[in-house]
Design an enzyme around this catalytic site. Structure first.
Site, PDB file in Angstrom:
ATOM      1  CE  LYS A 180      -4.101  -1.995   2.189  1.00 17.91           C
ATOM      2  NZ  LYS A 180      -5.100  -1.861   3.253  1.00 17.91           N
ATOM      3  N   GLY A 223      -1.045   1.580  13.248  1.00 15.79           N
ATOM      4  CA  GLY A 223      -0.438   1.111  12.008  1.00 15.79           C
ATOM      5  C   GLY A 223      -1.174   1.680  10.799  1.00 15.79           C
ATOM      6  CB  ALA A 280      -5.717  -0.736   9.758  1.00 16.28           C
ATOM      7  CG  ASN A 332       0.112   1.281  18.855  1.00 13.38           C
ATOM      8  OD1 ASN A 332      -0.526   0.252  18.582  1.00 13.38           O
ATOM      9  ND2 ASN A 332       1.318   1.516  18.374  1.00 13.38           N
ATOM     10  NE  ARG A 333       2.961  -4.394  20.274  1.00 16.60           N
ATOM     11  CZ  ARG A 333       3.072  -5.424  19.437  1.00 16.60           C
ATOM     12  NH1 ARG A 333       2.735  -6.641  19.856  1.00 16.60           N
ATOM     13  NH2 ARG A 333       3.498  -5.259  18.206  1.00 16.60           N
ATOM     14  CE  LYS A 378       5.465   1.431  15.383  1.00 18.44           C
ATOM     15  NZ  LYS A 378       5.041   0.123  14.904  1.00 18.44           N
ATOM     16  N   GLY A 428     -14.406  -6.919  11.089  1.00 14.13           N
ATOM     17  CA  GLY A 428     -14.055  -6.131   9.905  1.00 14.13           C
ATOM     18  C   GLY A 428     -14.513  -6.692   8.570  1.00 14.13           C
TER      19      GLY A 428
HETATM   20  P1  NDP Z   1       0.279  -2.748  10.766  1.00  9.77           P
HETATM   21  O1  NDP Z   1       1.317  -3.816  10.774  1.00  9.77           O
HETATM   22  O2  NDP Z   1       0.489  -1.494   9.988  1.00  9.77           O
HETATM   23  O3  NDP Z   1      -0.006  -2.297  12.300  1.00  9.77           O
HETATM   24  C1  NDP Z   1      -0.204  -3.269  13.293  1.00  9.77           C
HETATM   25  C2  NDP Z   1      -0.752  -2.612  14.549  1.00  9.77           C
HETATM   26  O4  NDP Z   1      -1.133  -3.654  15.447  1.00  9.77           O
HETATM   27  C3  NDP Z   1       0.257  -1.753  15.311  1.00  9.77           C
HETATM   28  O5  NDP Z   1      -0.426  -0.734  15.983  1.00  9.77           O
HETATM   29  C4  NDP Z   1       0.845  -2.781  16.307  1.00  9.77           C
HETATM   30  O6  NDP Z   1       1.371  -2.181  17.476  1.00  9.77           O
HETATM   31  C5  NDP Z   1      -0.400  -3.545  16.678  1.00  9.77           C
HETATM   32  N1  NDP Z   1      -0.186  -4.909  17.161  1.00  9.77           N
HETATM   33  C6  NDP Z   1       0.287  -5.969  16.459  1.00  9.77           C
HETATM   34  N2  NDP Z   1       0.258  -7.079  17.218  1.00  9.77           N
HETATM   35  C7  NDP Z   1      -0.244  -6.714  18.428  1.00  9.77           C
HETATM   36  C8  NDP Z   1      -0.508  -7.425  19.637  1.00  9.77           C
HETATM   37  N3  NDP Z   1      -0.263  -8.731  19.746  1.00  9.77           N
HETATM   38  N4  NDP Z   1      -1.023  -6.736  20.689  1.00  9.77           N
HETATM   39  C9  NDP Z   1      -1.283  -5.407  20.573  1.00  9.77           C
HETATM   40  N5  NDP Z   1      -1.041  -4.673  19.456  1.00  9.77           N
HETATM   41  C10 NDP Z   1      -0.532  -5.333  18.394  1.00  9.77           C
HETATM   42  O7  NDP Z   1      -1.075  -3.489  10.325  1.00  9.77           O
HETATM   43  P2  NDP Z   1      -2.391  -2.811   9.725  1.00  9.77           P
HETATM   44  O8  NDP Z   1      -2.626  -1.556  10.479  1.00  9.77           O
HETATM   45  O9  NDP Z   1      -2.302  -2.762   8.241  1.00  9.77           O
HETATM   46  O10 NDP Z   1      -3.522  -3.913  10.063  1.00  9.77           O
HETATM   47  C11 NDP Z   1      -3.989  -4.076  11.406  1.00  9.77           C
HETATM   48  C12 NDP Z   1      -5.198  -4.996  11.415  1.00  9.77           C
HETATM   49  O11 NDP Z   1      -6.274  -4.424  10.681  1.00  9.77           O
HETATM   50  C13 NDP Z   1      -4.959  -6.389  10.816  1.00  9.77           C
HETATM   51  O12 NDP Z   1      -5.571  -7.348  11.655  1.00  9.77           O
HETATM   52  C14 NDP Z   1      -5.647  -6.330   9.481  1.00  9.77           C
HETATM   53  O13 NDP Z   1      -6.127  -7.597   9.092  1.00  9.77           O
HETATM   54  C15 NDP Z   1      -6.811  -5.389   9.801  1.00  9.77           C
HETATM   55  N6  NDP Z   1      -7.312  -4.700   8.588  1.00  9.77           N
HETATM   56  C16 NDP Z   1      -8.599  -4.990   8.202  1.00  9.77           C
HETATM   57  C17 NDP Z   1      -9.123  -4.389   7.076  1.00  9.77           C
HETATM   58  C18 NDP Z   1     -10.530  -4.718   6.677  1.00  9.77           C
HETATM   59  O14 NDP Z   1     -10.947  -4.342   5.567  1.00  9.77           O
HETATM   60  N7  NDP Z   1     -11.303  -5.366   7.525  1.00  9.77           N
HETATM   61  C19 NDP Z   1      -8.350  -3.444   6.254  1.00  9.77           C
HETATM   62  C20 NDP Z   1      -7.017  -3.189   6.767  1.00  9.77           C
HETATM   63  C21 NDP Z   1      -6.527  -3.829   7.891  1.00  9.77           C
HETATM   64  P3  NDP Z   1       2.918  -1.675  17.534  1.00  9.77           P
HETATM   65  O15 NDP Z   1       2.922  -0.335  16.878  1.00  9.77           O
HETATM   66  O16 NDP Z   1       3.212  -1.647  18.985  1.00  9.77           O
HETATM   67  O17 NDP Z   1       3.734  -2.705  16.796  1.00  9.77           O
END
Ligand code: NDP
Length: 274
Positions: free
Chosen positions: A68, A130, A132, A152-153, A157, A241
């Protein structure tokens, strides 16, 4: 020879993508003659793959992980919402130019409105910072949300994200361990925590006054985050979602074909296929 309009989705991995099924359902429903295929691209070849696709007559494509950001960088023209999101999930090829849009935020808001009606004046607790989350913020404000609190964790960020959207509306970051004081109307989990069957770490107190708890992750059954939320507030509406996924796809379909599919009749079928 009449060439069938060609669309696709670029990603890696791509084998589990629901987009080809969703778009073929949309095409059937709206009587459009298109082909839509999943295109797996090596991580270093995205730009070449888009160029080939356009040269071969491709008219539009969705873009999913991990491309993306690259899609954002290579397009000739961006919509305002793509600029705000800093990412592109929808490409359109017109007169040799590649146009980039982002329909994720619109998809999210469509689904929140399906669950709640109007979002006007709502306070949202957005968990995650992140891609999304970045795609969601501008659309939430555009839909009338009056306040967004991001947690956020990795707190830094959340702070960065709040800072970068500070001119769009009332938005601030709060550490996960300070969420017990919050009373949002809507709680959105935009983290990947449910993928790992983990909870994102907010306080149960933040659910007390909420009307809706939303998890952007989706699966056939209730996600662990939504199950946890319901066990602490039985009056809470919950949704995952899948509706967002369908609605962002419908928005892309509309950009390409000028017709909006009717999502409600297809939601149950698509979930059963998960
Ligand atoms: P990114 O990798 O960009 O961001 C991940 C985010 O999740 C960060 O804030 C990260 O925190 C956090 N995170 C990851 N693992 C954990 C955990 N175990 N506990 C707490 N926080 C956690 O991913 P995206 O933002 O692109 O996607 C995030 C989610 O959204 C996914 O599950 C994806 O499937 C879903 N999504 C759904 C869509 C839909 O159409 N339904 C569209 C786009 C995304 P940190 O910064 O601390 O690493």
């Amino acid at each position: 020879m009449v060439r069938i309009a060609s669309y696709g989705v670029f990603g890696n991995p791509i084998v589990h993508s629901l987009s080809p099924v969703i778009h073929s359902v949309f095409a059937r429903q709206t009587h459009q003659s298109i082909i839509y295929r999943a295109i797996k691209v090596p991580e270093t070849s995205f730009a070449a793959a888009v160029k080939n696709f356009a040269n071969e007559g491709g008219l539009g494509a969705n873009v999913t992980l991990p491309f993306k950001q690259q899609a954002f960088d290579l397009t000739d023209q961006l919509t305002e919402r793509a600029k705000l999101a800093g990412a592109v999930n929808t490409l359109s090829v017109r007169n040799g130019m590649v146009l980039g849009d982002n329909t994720d935020g619109a998809g999210l808001c469509w689904d929140l409105q399906r669950c709640l009606g109007s979002l006007t004046g709502s306070c949202v607790l957005l968990i995650g910072a992140g891609g999304a989350a970045r795609g969601a913020v501008g659309a939430l404000f555009a839909a009338g949300v009056s306040q967004i609190i991001i947690t956020n964790r990795t707190f830094a960020k959340a702070q960065q994200l709040a800072q970068s959207f500070s001119r769009q509306g009332s938005i601030h970051a709060v550490p996960l361990n300070q969420t017990s004081e919050l009373a949002p109307d809507i709680v959105i989990n935009s983290t990947s925590s449910s993928l790992f069957k983990e909870l994102p770490g907010i306080s149960t107190h933040a659910l007390a006054k909420a009307l809706l708890c939303y998890d952007m992750f989706y699966q056939k059954d209730l996600t662990c985050f939504l199950g946890w939320a319901q066990s602490h507030n039985a009056d809470l509406k919950v949704a995952d979602g899948l509706g967002m996924l369908l609605a962002q796809a419908a928005e892309s379909f509309f950009i390409w074909r000028g017709v909006k599919p009717d999502l409600l009749p297809v939601m149950t079928d698509i979930r059963e296929g998960l």
